[in-house]
Design a protein around this motif. Sequence first.
Motif, mmCIF file in Angstrom:
data_model
loop_
_atom_site.group_PDB
_atom_site.id
_atom_site.type_symbol
_atom_site.label_atom_id
_atom_site.label_comp_id
_atom_site.label_asym_id
_atom_site.label_seq_id
_atom_site.Cartn_x
_atom_site.Cartn_y
_atom_site.Cartn_z
ATOM 1 N N GLY A 1 0.819 -1.211 0.000
ATOM 2 C CA GLY A 1 0.000 0.000 0.000
ATOM 3 C C GLY A 1 0.850 1.256 0.000
ATOM 4 O O GLY A 1 0.629 2.181 -0.806
ATOM 5 N N MET A 2 1.844 1.316 0.889
ATOM 6 C CA MET A 2 2.700 2.499 0.962
ATOM 7 C C MET A 2 3.552 2.648 -0.293
ATOM 8 O O MET A 2 3.739 3.763 -0.798
ATOM 9 N N SER A 3 4.064 1.542 -0.824
ATOM 10 C CA SER A 3 4.909 1.608 -2.018
ATOM 11 C C SER A 3 4.114 2.081 -3.237
ATOM 12 O O SER A 3 4.572 2.936 -4.002
ATOM 13 N N LEU A 4 2.919 1.534 -3.410
ATOM 14 C CA LEU A 4 2.100 1.911 -4.568
ATOM 15 C C LEU A 4 1.627 3.355 -4.477
ATOM 16 O O LEU A 4 1.628 4.089 -5.462
ATOM 17 N N TYR A 5 1.226 3.781 -3.271
ATOM 18 C CA TYR A 5 0.768 5.153 -3.097
ATOM 19 C C TYR A 5 1.907 6.129 -3.346
ATOM 20 O O TYR A 5 1.733 7.153 -4.017
ATOM 21 N N GLY A 6 3.089 5.809 -2.833
ATOM 22 C CA GLY A 6 4.238 6.670 -3.044
ATOM 23 C C GLY A 6 4.711 6.683 -4.481
ATOM 24 O O GLY A 6 5.365 7.632 -4.912
ATOM 25 N N ALA A 7 4.359 5.642 -5.246
ATOM 26 C CA ALA A 7 4.782 5.559 -6.650
ATOM 27 C C ALA A 7 3.787 6.205 -7.602
ATOM 28 O O ALA A 7 3.962 6.130 -8.816
ATOM 29 N N GLY A 8 2.746 6.817 -7.058
ATOM 30 C CA GLY A 8 1.810 7.543 -7.899
ATOM 31 C C GLY A 8 0.483 6.865 -8.153
ATOM 32 O O GLY A 8 -0.368 7.409 -8.867
ATOM 33 N N TYR A 9 0.274 5.677 -7.608
ATOM 34 C CA TYR A 9 -1.027 5.023 -7.751
ATOM 35 C C TYR A 9 -2.062 5.753 -6.909
ATOM 36 O O TYR A 9 -1.725 6.485 -5.968
ATOM 37 N N SER A 10 -3.321 5.530 -7.216
ATOM 38 C CA SER A 10 -4.384 6.255 -6.530
ATOM 39 C C SER A 10 -4.476 5.847 -5.067
ATOM 40 O O SER A 10 -4.048 4.760 -4.668
ATOM 41 N N ALA A 11 -5.076 6.748 -4.289
ATOM 42 C CA ALA A 11 -5.266 6.462 -2.867
ATOM 43 C C ALA A 11 -6.182 5.263 -2.672
ATOM 44 O O ALA A 11 -6.067 4.553 -1.664
ATOM 45 N N ALA A 12 -7.072 5.006 -3.625
ATOM 46 C CA ALA A 12 -7.993 3.872 -3.503
ATOM 47 C C ALA A 12 -7.226 2.550 -3.494
ATOM 48 O O ALA A 12 -7.565 1.631 -2.739
ATOM 49 N N VAL A 13 -6.173 2.458 -4.328
ATOM 50 C CA VAL A 13 -5.367 1.232 -4.376
ATOM 51 C C VAL A 13 -4.664 1.015 -3.039
ATOM 52 O O VAL A 13 -4.657 -0.090 -2.484
ATOM 53 N N ALA A 14 -4.060 2.088 -2.526
ATOM 54 C CA ALA A 14 -3.382 1.989 -1.229
ATOM 55 C C ALA A 14 -4.368 1.638 -0.126
ATOM 56 O O ALA A 14 -4.054 0.831 0.767
#
Length: 456
Positions: free
Chosen positions: A211-224
């Motif tokens: 969650g933290m890696s994907l959010y920090g990489a620009g994915y949407s907050a919904a994914v995190a």
Amino acid sequence: MTYRYRIATVFLIGFFIDCINIFMSAVALPSITADLQISNSTIAWVANAYILGLTLIIPVSTWLAARWGAKAVLTGSMLLFSVSAWMCGQATHFSDLVIWRFIQGLAGGGIIPVGQAMTFNLFQGEQRARISTLIMAVALIAPALSPTLGGMIVVHSSWRWVFHCNVPLSLIAAALAWLWVNDSALTAPKARPDLIGLLLVSAALISVLMGMSLYGAGYSAAVALCCVILAAVIAVLYVAHYRRTSEAIVELRLLGSPRLRISILVYYAIPGIFTGVNLLNIFFLQDALHFSAQATGMFMILYASGAFVAMLLCGKCYNQVGARRLFILGMCLHSVGIAVLFLVEARSDLALLITAYSLMGIGGGLGANTAQTTALMDFTGHDTHKASVIWNINRQMTFSLGTALFLMMFNLLADHVEPSRAYHFTFLIASVAGLLPLLHIGVLNAPKDCHAQQQT
């Protein structure tokens, strides 16, 4: 050489290899990022995969040794470590590197608890203190020397040799384990470990990190958010599993101990935060200020020197001063050291960098050593073993979570300000976060009670 010192030698070599693998690879991460063309947030999985492997195997390694023999486990672990280290250096795709790092963590986690248990069983009474001093010496020498050595390798050769150079030492450890270890003193196999609980704990950790890696990489907050919700669901499943299992991998009842709770929080606030801050500073120094990898690694010598001074101070003053005051002093010095990094603007700010790493080393050494001493004080008998499992799993998790959290913060800030400002603001946030356990420090007893507890 007597048998017990042979066993201690095998364990200390394996322990040294594990320590340098955490710190030596960190200084090579900017080069790996550029070579494999991946983002700063993604590169954290080089460390995360290794630590996840350690977390998964450590709780079951002593059972494996009792079941298959310490000689087989120690030798096999070091042989697998050699193969995986070589394959890490051969990786041409990031996914291959992460997979082999995970396998390398599994291999490294096989030698630490087994070797430590055998060593401590052979050294009793005052001799235990002697071998503990050797272990602490290795724990300080490895982070002091390995970043500098890793930086030299990156500058004069390639990041791939940061992994390849582990092979000769791990092969020596495997040969010594095969020649020296005697299985005759091993006890009968214990009950099968709680594999379901271990998988649930690992799955929850992976979900949070993703969650933290994907959010920090620009994915949407919904994914995190989905990853965080999944982690929460897995945690609920573990609680349900815990209530049905008599020998759960994490004994939640023991978290009622105030000393264990505050020690866990301090470990997140000091080694956990430092791991993330140090990784970011490596990128800042190499990418923004154009320090070489070798020069970057040398700052860890200052950190280790400060930690060594703090270790000596903690050992002499713990009974007189008490855990509460040492925790407060350690966290304050550590956070001030991180805050000093906020002031670093150019290559000429060497005095600030020296001050920062020295303060982080002294504060980190005080806090971490005090936490190590305090964490298990409330337990005896079988509860000590259970609490030790909680403590060792927590130690591994702090490194991964600290790295993922501050890489996420940096990447989010970098979307709104220039990179150098994003680094500085992240350091400032980290310095404040490192003081949060002070809000709970009042749960500890007075110094005289700590002294009394340690003497029992």
